[in-house]
Design an enzyme around this catalytic site. Structure first.
Site, PDB file in Angstrom:
ATOM      1  N   SER A   1       5.555 -29.121   8.768  1.00  0.00           N
ATOM      2  CA  SER A   1       4.932 -28.766   7.494  1.00  0.00           C
ATOM      3  C   SER A   1       5.764 -27.717   6.740  1.00  0.00           C
ATOM      4  O   SER A   1       6.905 -27.978   6.377  1.00  0.00           O
ATOM      5  CB  SER A   1       3.511 -28.272   7.759  1.00  0.00           C
ATOM      6  OG  SER A   1       2.784 -28.207   6.565  1.00  0.00           O
TER       7      SER A   1
ATOM      8  N   LYS B   1      -1.419 -35.086  -7.588  1.00  0.00           N
ATOM      9  CA  LYS B   1      -0.587 -34.099  -8.269  1.00  0.00           C
ATOM     10  C   LYS B   1       0.025 -33.115  -7.275  1.00  0.00           C
ATOM     11  O   LYS B   1       1.207 -32.775  -7.358  1.00  0.00           O
ATOM     12  CB  LYS B   1      -1.434 -33.332  -9.292  1.00  0.00           C
ATOM     13  CG  LYS B   1      -1.804 -34.143 -10.521  1.00  0.00           C
ATOM     14  CD  LYS B   1      -2.769 -33.394 -11.423  1.00  0.00           C
ATOM     15  CE  LYS B   1      -2.132 -32.166 -12.030  1.00  0.00           C
ATOM     16  NZ  LYS B   1      -3.038 -31.494 -12.993  1.00  0.00           N
TER      17      LYS B   1
END
Length: 424
Positions: free
Chosen positions: A98, A137
């Site tokens: 991540s 988004k």
């Protein structure tokens, strides 16, 4: 003699110059999620390295990920640092997942130890799940961010995008073959040896790394940073929140005790600091608060334990919902939940039992304290006379005649007179 002194002086100057020019590598070890404390620590370390003229800052990384804002702060510090920064995913078995993967992409040199992995950089929302438009988004933003970093560092842009969009993860060998990383090194010494003479871009120019015989200096968190980093753990934040709630409850229940209120206030403030890095679900917090209310109500209302059972159920569900995240490192462990729930329920159960025992005790003072007390008739009572009760002489009366010296018990108190009856 003069010739010898000149030779010794020259040798001393050479040794001093060599020591002064010796490279120094500042080593930062990160073994936790990426948090604002981590970003602050790395920012301070890069500034210290720049002031000290260090040759390299080496970050030894093993992280499951972390907060997006903290990760972006770290990336900005890496790009603006005058000191080169290398990230080394180590030891074997470690990962840069991540946010850790994006930090690796941003490093001047990215290396991995055999048996490590990098990737799975799909953004995870904290707290309430956003709608599909907002989620898309966020995903597009993270994908473009990773792609831009990879392009700047000359790494594989396609794989950088796939790490974000598809959450792919690569082993050290695949990452090297795909040009996501620069090196595979067995250990720190092997890494420094392999980086010797390697050119990196600095201020638009190529600059070779000179690390032969480099001195390594460990960068340590300050005590304050260590404390803040520790409380960012969801288990610690959960316990701090519980301590804070209990402390404030006892202070409000018994004003003037002070200590529970001080401990509770400090614990809650520290818990709120940790909550900024954790996916807090406020439904879970409300369930925990409801559980405390039920425990407290058990003291006031005799429910034969039903309120305590309801409080335990509410606390378990609230604890499970408090940090809602697919990532295990962002959730409270079952063992901590069970210990905390049982300890809290046990404490309130003991408090309830003590309170009931006190309520059931007969009053020891005042008019109520004289009821059913036994004494002796000092004179005949027909219907009035004198009695000796509780170490004192009282005026008394009775509905039936009582002989002097008989044992009596108090039935009623009216002002300074007692109504008594004869006992066997």
């Amino acid at each position: 003699m003069r010739f010898s002194l000149c030779i010794l002086l020259c040798l001393l100057v050479c040794v001093t110059a060599s020591a002064a020019e010796r490279a120094r590598v500042r080593v930062v070890t990160i073994r936790d999620p990426i948090t604002p404390v981590t970003a602050q620590f790395l920012h301070r370390t890069l500034n210290e390295a720049a002031r000290s003229g260090d040759s390299l800052v080496l970050v030894e990384l093993d992280t499951p990920g972390g907060l997006d804002t903290a990760m972006r702060e770290i990336v900005k510090d890496i790009f603006t640092s005058p000191v080169p920064l290398a990230v080394y995913v180590a030891p074997p078995g470690a990962r840069a997942a991540s946010a850790g993967a994006i930090i690796c992409l941003a490093a001047d040199v990215c290396a991995m130890s055999p048996g490590t992995n990098i990737g799975a950089a799909h953004p995870v929302s904290l707290g309430e799940k956003p709608d599909k438009t907002m989620e898309e988004k966020v995903l597009n933003d993270a994908e473009a961010y990773a792609e831009g970093i990879a392009r700047k560092r000359g790494r594989d842009e396609t794989l950088a995008r796939r790490m974000v969009r598809e959450s792919i993860s690569l082993s050290a060998d695949r990452a090297l073959a795909s040009k996501v990383i620069d090196l595979i090194a067995r250990d720190r010494a092997d890494l420094l040896h392999r980086m010797e003479g390697r050119s990196i871009m600095r201020d638009g120019r190529e600059a070779p790394l000179r690390l032969a015989g480099a001195e390594t200096v460990s960068a340590e968190m300050r005590p304050g940073e260590q404390i803040l980093n520790a409380i960012s753990n969801p288990n610690v934040a959960y316990v701090l929140m519980m301590l804070g709630m209990l402390g404030l409850f006892f202070e409000l229940s018994n004003p003037g005790v002070i200590l529970p209120g001080v401990i509770g206030g400090i614990s809650l403030i520290l818990a709120f600091f940790a909550f900024q890095t954790l996916p807090v679900n406020y439904a879970g917090a409300l369930l925990i608060l409801l559980a405390l209310v039920l425990f407290i109500a058990e003291i006031k209302v005799v429910s034969h334990g039903m309120l305590t059972v309801g409080g335990m159920i509410a606390m378990v569900f609230g604890s499970l919902l408090l940090f809602e995240s697919p990532e295990p490192y962002l959730r409270v462990s079952w063992s901590v939940i069970l210990v905390t729930v049982l300890a809290t329920a046990g404490f309130f159960s003991v408090a309830v039992a003590k309170a009931l025992r006190v309520h059931r005790q007969k009053p020891a003072t005042g008019a109520e304290g004289l009821l059913e007390r036994e004494g002796r008739a000092e004179s005949a009572i027909a219907p009035e006379g004198k009695v000796f009760v509780n170490g004192e002489y009282w005026d008394a009366w009775s509905d039936q005649p009582i002989a002097a010296g008989s044992k009596v018990a108090v039935e009623k108190v009216e002002g300074m007179r007692l109504k008594v009856r004869k006992t066997l």
